[in-house]
Write a protein that holds these residues in place. Structure first.
Motif, PDB file in Angstrom:
ATOM      1  N   ASP A 199       0.811  -1.232   0.000  1.00  0.00           N
ATOM      2  CA  ASP A 199       0.000   0.000   0.000  1.00  0.00           C
ATOM      3  C   ASP A 199       0.837   1.271   0.000  1.00  0.00           C
ATOM      4  O   ASP A 199       0.454   2.285   0.591  1.00  0.00           O
ATOM      5  CB  ASP A 199      -0.940   0.010   1.213  1.00  0.00           C
ATOM      6  N   ILE A 200       1.968   1.256  -0.686  1.00  0.00           N
ATOM      7  CA  ILE A 200       2.841   2.429  -0.668  1.00  0.00           C
ATOM      8  C   ILE A 200       2.732   3.244  -1.952  1.00  0.00           C
ATOM      9  O   ILE A 200       3.150   4.407  -1.988  1.00  0.00           O
ATOM     10  CB  ILE A 200       4.306   1.998  -0.427  1.00  0.00           C
ATOM     11  N   GLU A 201       2.159   2.677  -3.014  1.00  0.00           N
ATOM     12  CA  GLU A 201       2.080   3.385  -4.297  1.00  0.00           C
ATOM     13  C   GLU A 201       0.656   3.831  -4.589  1.00  0.00           C
ATOM     14  O   GLU A 201      -0.314   3.318  -4.020  1.00  0.00           O
ATOM     15  CB  GLU A 201       2.585   2.482  -5.432  1.00  0.00           C
ATOM     16  N   ASP A 202       0.575   4.776  -5.549  1.00  0.00           N
ATOM     17  CA  ASP A 202      -0.723   5.271  -6.032  1.00  0.00           C
ATOM     18  C   ASP A 202      -1.638   5.665  -4.884  1.00  0.00           C
ATOM     19  O   ASP A 202      -2.765   5.184  -4.749  1.00  0.00           O
ATOM     20  CB  ASP A 202      -1.397   4.216  -6.922  1.00  0.00           C
ATOM     21  N   GLU A 227      19.450  -7.361  -5.468  1.00  0.00           N
ATOM     22  CA  GLU A 227      18.906  -6.674  -6.636  1.00  0.00           C
ATOM     23  C   GLU A 227      17.575  -5.971  -6.391  1.00  0.00           C
ATOM     24  O   GLU A 227      16.908  -5.544  -7.333  1.00  0.00           O
ATOM     25  CB  GLU A 227      18.738  -7.664  -7.796  1.00  0.00           C
ATOM     26  N   PHE A 228      17.169  -5.831  -5.134  1.00  0.00           N
ATOM     27  CA  PHE A 228      15.880  -5.199  -4.842  1.00  0.00           C
ATOM     28  C   PHE A 228      16.091  -3.695  -4.642  1.00  0.00           C
ATOM     29  O   PHE A 228      16.540  -3.254  -3.579  1.00  0.00           O
ATOM     30  CB  PHE A 228      15.248  -5.832  -3.603  1.00  0.00           C
ATOM     31  N   GLU A 229      15.768  -2.920  -5.657  1.00  0.00           N
ATOM     32  CA  GLU A 229      15.960  -1.470  -5.613  1.00  0.00           C
ATOM     33  C   GLU A 229      14.665  -0.767  -6.015  1.00  0.00           C
ATOM     34  O   GLU A 229      13.960  -1.216  -6.919  1.00  0.00           O
ATOM     35  CB  GLU A 229      17.097  -1.047  -6.547  1.00  0.00           C
ATOM     36  N   PHE A 230      14.367   0.342  -5.350  1.00  0.00           N
ATOM     37  CA  PHE A 230      13.174   1.125  -5.668  1.00  0.00           C
ATOM     38  C   PHE A 230      13.349   2.514  -5.076  1.00  0.00           C
ATOM     39  O   PHE A 230      14.323   2.791  -4.363  1.00  0.00           O
ATOM     40  CB  PHE A 230      11.910   0.449  -5.119  1.00  0.00           C
ATOM     41  N   ARG A 231      12.425   3.402  -5.375  1.00  0.00           N
ATOM     42  CA  ARG A 231      12.427   4.752  -4.807  1.00  0.00           C
ATOM     43  C   ARG A 231      11.137   4.948  -4.016  1.00  0.00           C
ATOM     44  O   ARG A 231      10.075   4.450  -4.405  1.00  0.00           O
ATOM     45  CB  ARG A 231      12.530   5.816  -5.902  1.00  0.00           C
ATOM     46  N   ILE A 232      11.248   5.672  -2.917  1.00  0.00           N
ATOM     47  CA  ILE A 232      10.055   5.987  -2.135  1.00  0.00           C
ATOM     48  C   ILE A 232       9.137   6.864  -2.994  1.00  0.00           C
ATOM     49  O   ILE A 232       9.573   7.899  -3.513  1.00  0.00           O
ATOM     50  CB  ILE A 232      10.428   6.727  -0.836  1.00  0.00           C
ATOM     51  N   PRO A 233       7.880   6.480  -3.194  1.00  0.00           N
ATOM     52  CA  PRO A 233       6.975   7.282  -4.032  1.00  0.00           C
ATOM     53  C   PRO A 233       6.767   8.689  -3.471  1.00  0.00           C
ATOM     54  O   PRO A 233       6.950   8.949  -2.276  1.00  0.00           O
ATOM     55  CB  PRO A 233       5.671   6.468  -4.008  1.00  0.00           C
ATOM     56  N   TYR A 234       6.354   9.598  -4.369  1.00  0.00           N
ATOM     57  CA  TYR A 234       6.138  10.993  -3.970  1.00  0.00           C
ATOM     58  C   TYR A 234       4.968  11.138  -2.999  1.00  0.00           C
ATOM     59  O   TYR A 234       4.951  12.038  -2.155  1.00  0.00           O
ATOM     60  CB  TYR A 234       5.849  11.860  -5.202  1.00  0.00           C
ATOM     61  N   ASP A 235       3.956  10.263  -3.139  1.00  0.00           N
ATOM     62  CA  ASP A 235       2.696  10.490  -2.432  1.00  0.00           C
ATOM     63  C   ASP A 235       2.562   9.667  -1.150  1.00  0.00           C
ATOM     64  O   ASP A 235       1.450   9.382  -0.706  1.00  0.00           O
ATOM     65  CB  ASP A 235       1.515  10.192  -3.360  1.00  0.00           C
ATOM     66  N   VAL A 236       3.678   9.280  -0.540  1.00  0.00           N
ATOM     67  CA  VAL A 236       3.580   8.563   0.734  1.00  0.00           C
ATOM     68  C   VAL A 236       3.095   9.512   1.827  1.00  0.00           C
ATOM     69  O   VAL A 236       3.189  10.742   1.699  1.00  0.00           O
ATOM     70  CB  VAL A 236       4.942   7.951   1.136  1.00  0.00           C
ATOM     71  N   VAL A 241       4.137   3.842   8.797  1.00  0.00           N
ATOM     72  CA  VAL A 241       4.934   2.625   8.665  1.00  0.00           C
ATOM     73  C   VAL A 241       4.280   1.729   7.616  1.00  0.00           C
ATOM     74  O   VAL A 241       3.102   1.371   7.736  1.00  0.00           O
ATOM     75  CB  VAL A 241       5.050   1.879  10.006  1.00  0.00           C
ATOM     76  N   TYR A 242       5.052   1.387   6.596  1.00  0.00           N
ATOM     77  CA  TYR A 242       4.579   0.487   5.542  1.00  0.00           C
ATOM     78  C   TYR A 242       5.190  -0.895   5.767  1.00  0.00           C
ATOM     79  O   TYR A 242       6.378  -1.019   6.097  1.00  0.00           O
ATOM     80  CB  TYR A 242       4.971   1.024   4.166  1.00  0.00           C
ATOM     81  N   ASP A 243       4.371  -1.926   5.576  1.00  0.00           N
ATOM     82  CA  ASP A 243       4.827  -3.299   5.809  1.00  0.00           C
ATOM     83  C   ASP A 243       5.738  -3.765   4.676  1.00  0.00           C
ATOM     84  O   ASP A 243       5.403  -3.621   3.492  1.00  0.00           O
ATOM     85  CB  ASP A 243       3.636  -4.251   5.919  1.00  0.00           C
ATOM     86  N   VAL A 244       6.877  -4.330   5.060  1.00  0.00           N
ATOM     87  CA  VAL A 244       7.802  -4.963   4.116  1.00  0.00           C
ATOM     88  C   VAL A 244       7.690  -6.472   4.333  1.00  0.00           C
ATOM     89  O   VAL A 244       7.988  -6.971   5.425  1.00  0.00           O
ATOM     90  CB  VAL A 244       9.247  -4.490   4.337  1.00  0.00           C
ATOM     91  N   ILE A 245       7.251  -7.191   3.308  1.00  0.00           N
ATOM     92  CA  ILE A 245       7.038  -8.641   3.416  1.00  0.00           C
ATOM     93  C   ILE A 245       7.942  -9.334   2.404  1.00  0.00           C
ATOM     94  O   ILE A 245       7.842  -9.100   1.200  1.00  0.00           O
ATOM     95  CB  ILE A 245       5.568  -9.013   3.160  1.00  0.00           C
ATOM     96  N   PHE A 262       9.639 -13.238   5.988  1.00  0.00           N
ATOM     97  CA  PHE A 262      10.287 -12.258   6.869  1.00  0.00           C
ATOM     98  C   PHE A 262       9.494 -10.969   6.770  1.00  0.00           C
ATOM     99  O   PHE A 262       9.232 -10.469   5.678  1.00  0.00           O
ATOM    100  CB  PHE A 262      11.740 -12.033   6.437  1.00  0.00           C
ATOM    101  N   ARG A 263       9.121 -10.416   7.930  1.00  0.00           N
ATOM    102  CA  ARG A 263       8.341  -9.176   7.957  1.00  0.00           C
ATOM    103  C   ARG A 263       9.104  -8.093   8.713  1.00  0.00           C
ATOM    104  O   ARG A 263       9.700  -8.353   9.757  1.00  0.00           O
ATOM    105  CB  ARG A 263       6.978  -9.397   8.619  1.00  0.00           C
ATOM    106  N   ALA A 264       9.057  -6.900   8.146  1.00  0.00           N
ATOM    107  CA  ALA A 264       9.647  -5.731   8.798  1.00  0.00           C
ATOM    108  C   ALA A 264       8.796  -4.520   8.435  1.00  0.00           C
ATOM    109  O   ALA A 264       7.785  -4.636   7.728  1.00  0.00           O
ATOM    110  CB  ALA A 264      11.096  -5.541   8.364  1.00  0.00           C
ATOM    111  N   GLY A 265       9.191  -3.360   8.926  1.00  0.00           N
ATOM    112  CA  GLY A 265       8.460  -2.129   8.637  1.00  0.00           C
ATOM    113  C   GLY A 265       9.380  -1.069   8.067  1.00  0.00           C
ATOM    114  O   GLY A 265      10.599  -1.109   8.246  1.00  0.00           O
ATOM    115  N   LEU A 266       8.786  -0.105   7.366  1.00  0.00           N
ATOM    116  CA  LEU A 266       9.538   0.993   6.763  1.00  0.00           C
ATOM    117  C   LEU A 266       8.759   2.278   7.025  1.00  0.00           C
ATOM    118  O   LEU A 266       7.616   2.420   6.586  1.00  0.00           O
ATOM    119  CB  LEU A 266       9.708   0.736   5.265  1.00  0.00           C
ATOM    120  N   ARG A 267       9.374   3.184   7.781  1.00  0.00           N
ATOM    121  CA  ARG A 267       8.687   4.426   8.132  1.00  0.00           C
ATOM    122  C   ARG A 267       9.097   5.548   7.175  1.00  0.00           C
ATOM    123  O   ARG A 267      10.283   5.742   6.896  1.00  0.00           O
ATOM    124  CB  ARG A 267       9.013   4.844   9.561  1.00  0.00           C
TER     125      ARG A 267
END
Length: 470
Positions: A199-202, A227-236, A241-245, A262-267
């Protein structure tokens, strides 16, 4: 009296049953005054990774307090934990001890046996047998995800990684390991690893999903994935805290499915004022003198405050490039004023000097407080117009004058009389012809050689006669 007699019979029967129960649950291995009674569970069956628990009582049958410790023998490879690990049991008292047998998904399937012991010394101890049977289920967690790093920071299970702003470049690195430990254990094949940020995009309606290339793992083998690379979206959202699964799935050679999660969070956080270029395209980056340059601009409010006087400028004095726009931006990503879009067109001067130029772009809030800037380099080429080719004049060829023939004097023909004089070849009578001297010289040489030879023979004969006489 009958009632009293019946009461005594019932009481006696109850005591007998209690004594019998104690005898049944007691061990026959005791030595000295320590005795283990009331064993609750000593045979266990379950899948790999299951933890088993039980309890027993330690009874001091002596007249002195005894310090008792608890340990195990056998059950190799399994972890056994006693609570408490030791206890002083008073004379005539009984204490309850809890224990836990812990198994790991990486343990081998099969039967494990051993003993659990209560020991004071070699004169006072007791023990009982414990048996564990482990087997694999149709879904066994023989994979583990570990060493997870979010943007270079190690995170543990359910930990929150702090704190990331919109448009920030992110990197997730992790290891996937096989929990099989024996060389003859199966290979886990076609392992798929997926990283999802929910639920971090759009505007919170979509996920970021990233997949790794499938791979295999042999027993005890581990694979690092970066190889897991991305950018934090503009509209966060700010301070959310977004769930990382992270999941890993595969099957072994026996078609048993293996999974790990493995579960973690990203604020994410936002600044109060953050007006930023989210698109800044200059087309083309190489342009001819006199041609038109296009600037495609998008400015977005990445802060938490509405901006009534957001602005930006584009500038290069040498190419006569200048633009300034002032506009309103909302912090709500659902608003149509969350971002501002504009196209600009600039004509490159005909007399511009060829070379590389920098266009400076700046974004502001409150009209003049700078929050973002970028430099865009463009290359200007100025081709000289081609001059018309001059027609080459054909050379005029002047014919050569004919050469004058040299006059030659004609000699008069020879007369027949002169021809006769030149062709006379016969010898005249009475003239002495010259003799050939070559034959005479050859004869003289021959005579000289003959004379020398004869003299040599004569000398030889004389020498021989001389020798004979003397």
């Amino acid at each position: 009296m009958g009632i009293g007699m019946n009461y005594k019979i019932l009481l006696t029967s109850a005591l007998f049953i209690i004594i019998l129960a104690v005898l049944v649950t007691a061990t026959s291995n005791k030595v000295g005054d320590i005795e283990i009674v009331n064993i609750q569970a000593q045979n266990f069956t379950g899948t790999l990774g299951t933890d088993f628990s039980g309890s027993f009582q330690v009874q001091n049958n002596g007249t002195q307090d005894l310090a008792v410790t608890f340990d195990r023998t056998g059950l190799s490879g399994l972890e056994v934990v006693f609570s408490p690990g030791s206890r002083t049991v008073g004379a005539g008292n009984t204490d309850t001890i809890n224990f836990e047998i812990r198994t790991d998904p990486g343990d081998g399937a099969g039967n494990y046996s051993g003993t659990l012991r209560a020991t004071v010394n070699s004169s006072h101890y007791d023990y009982f047998d414990a048996n564990v049977e482990l087997f694999r289920s149709s879904t066994t967690d023989m994979l583990i995800i570990e060493n997870v790093n979010i943007e270079g920071v190690r995170v543990t299970e359910n930990q929150i990684a702090e704190s990331f702003r919109p448009d920030y470049p992110m990197d997730i690195e992790l290891d996937v390991r096989s929990l099989f430990t024996e060389t003859d254990d199966p290979t886990i094949k076609n392992i798929e690893v997926t990283v999802k940020i929910e639920d971090i995009e759009d505007r919170g309606t979509d996920d970021i999903d990233m997949d790794a290339v499938e791979f295999n793992l042999d027993s005890r083998e581990s694979k690092n994935l970066d190889e897991f690379e991305f950018r934090i979206p503009y509209d966060v959202e700010d301070n959310r805290v977004y769930d990382v699964i992270i999941t890993a799935k595969g099957r072994d050679q026996e078609s048993v499915r293996h999974e790990a999660e493995f579960r973690a969070g990203l604020r994410t956080i936002k600044d109060k004022n953050d007006v930023r270029f989210t698109r800044l395209d200059i087309i083309p980056l190489t342009v001819e003198c006199g041609e038109t340059l296009t600037a495609d601009i998008q400015v977005t409010n990445l802060g938490t405050s509405d901006e009534s006087e957001a602005a930006y400028t584009l500038k290069n004095d040498m190419l006569n490039i200048f633009a300034r726009e002032t506009f309103e931006l909302k912090s709500d990503s659902n608003s149509d004023k969350f971002e501002f879009n504009k196209l600009h067109y600039f004509d490159i001067p005909e007399d511009a000097l060829p070379g590389t130029y920098t266009i400076l772009a700046k974004a502001f809030y409150e009209s003049k407080k700078e929050t973002d800037s970028e430099d865009i380099r463009i290359k200007v080429k100025c081709s000289k117009p081609e001059e018309p080719e001059e027609e080459e004049e054909e050379p005029i060829v002047i014919p050569d004058e004919p050469e004058e023939e040299e006059e030659t004097a004609e000699e008069p023909p020879e007369t027949p009389e002169e021809e006769e004089k030149e062709t006379e070849t016969t010898s005249q009578p009475g003239r002495i012809e010259s003799a050939d001297t070559g034959s005479l010289l050859e004869n003289k040489a021959f005579l000289a050689a003959a004379i020398i030879f004869i003299l040599a023979i004569a000398l030889l004969i004389i020498y021989i006669l001389y020798l004979l006489m003397f």
